[in-house]
Design a protein around this motif. Sequence first.
Motif, PDB file in Angstrom:
ATOM      1  N   ASP A 296       0.824  -1.212   0.000  1.00  0.00           N
ATOM      2  CA  ASP A 296       0.000   0.000   0.000  1.00  0.00           C
ATOM      3  C   ASP A 296       0.859   1.264   0.000  1.00  0.00           C
ATOM      4  O   ASP A 296       0.495   2.267  -0.628  1.00  0.00           O
ATOM      5  CB  ASP A 296      -0.920   0.005   1.223  1.00  0.00           C
ATOM      6  CG  ASP A 296      -2.074  -0.983   1.081  1.00  0.00           C
ATOM      7  OD1 ASP A 296      -2.390  -1.369  -0.054  1.00  0.00           O
ATOM      8  OD2 ASP A 296      -2.637  -1.383   2.116  1.00  0.00           O
TER       9      ASP A 296
ATOM     10  N   GLN B 286      -8.765   9.648  -4.599  1.00  0.00           N
ATOM     11  CA  GLN B 286      -8.468   8.217  -4.571  1.00  0.00           C
ATOM     12  C   GLN B 286      -7.611   7.862  -3.357  1.00  0.00           C
ATOM     13  O   GLN B 286      -7.833   6.841  -2.702  1.00  0.00           O
ATOM     14  CB  GLN B 286      -7.746   7.818  -5.866  1.00  0.00           C
ATOM     15  CG  GLN B 286      -7.522   6.327  -6.013  1.00  0.00           C
ATOM     16  CD  GLN B 286      -6.874   5.969  -7.332  1.00  0.00           C
ATOM     17  OE1 GLN B 286      -6.667   6.825  -8.192  1.00  0.00           O
ATOM     18  NE2 GLN B 286      -6.533   4.714  -7.518  1.00  0.00           N
TER      19      GLN B 286
ATOM     20  N   ARG C 265      -8.871   5.368  -0.247  1.00  0.00           N
ATOM     21  CA  ARG C 265      -8.208   4.088  -0.013  1.00  0.00           C
ATOM     22  C   ARG C 265      -7.456   4.036   1.318  1.00  0.00           C
ATOM     23  O   ARG C 265      -7.401   2.998   1.964  1.00  0.00           O
ATOM     24  CB  ARG C 265      -7.252   3.788  -1.172  1.00  0.00           C
ATOM     25  CG  ARG C 265      -7.963   3.582  -2.495  1.00  0.00           C
ATOM     26  CD  ARG C 265      -6.996   3.301  -3.620  1.00  0.00           C
ATOM     27  NE  ARG C 265      -6.276   2.044  -3.429  1.00  0.00           N
ATOM     28  CZ  ARG C 265      -5.388   1.556  -4.295  1.00  0.00           C
ATOM     29  NH1 ARG C 265      -5.127   2.215  -5.419  1.00  0.00           N
ATOM     30  NH2 ARG C 265      -4.783   0.411  -4.058  1.00  0.00           N
TER      31      ARG C 265
END
Length: 213
Positions: A122, A156, A160
């Motif tokens: 990530d 985004q 996330r």
Amino acid sequence: MNTFWVKIAIFAVIVVGIIVLINVFPKPQQKAETESFYDVAAKDSKRLLAEPEKVEDAQERKPQQQQKQQPKQQPQQQPQQQQEQQQEQRQEQPAEQPRATQPAPTVEEPTTLYFKELSEIDKIEAERLLNVAVPERSIGRLPMTGFKLMVDTCRQIIRRWPDSWYAYRAKQMLADMPQRFRKRYRVTGEEMDLSRFAEPRPGTKPFTFEKSD
């Protein structure tokens, strides 16, 4: 012959008049040098991409820096006779009164914020998206451009990883946009709200930001 001298006199008067006018009217001042687009973009990238530091790492680093700054004092060996003379002089001198101590100057501490750490996968993806949004922020300041790609990328990131440091930077960039662009892209107050990062939340850790000028 008279006409010739008249022409010379007129020419001399014109030359003198031009010289006087040049001296009378001030010269245009040169404009101060301004930073180029690339200089501003480089500063923005350096500031916005600078990662925070864990509080525990910062606390471990401070004692090490203080030890490096303190000079090492080597003991000096003195002859016994010299030591006795110094001891006698101390006994003869009156005791000095304690001096009033002045308060130490206050040092501004870095800002502490709370973020969730991301997994390695990530983190790589969040860094990639942030490196897209930051240059687009600089490009959006140019005439006849916009912040569309930056806004989409920031949204985004926020969606996330809402509790990460990357979401904090994304919210900062949305809040820094001119108001007309915030209206155009319908940026909400929640998307610009940074207050949640000031308080500890489940799963977060404290990080420090050095305040820059």
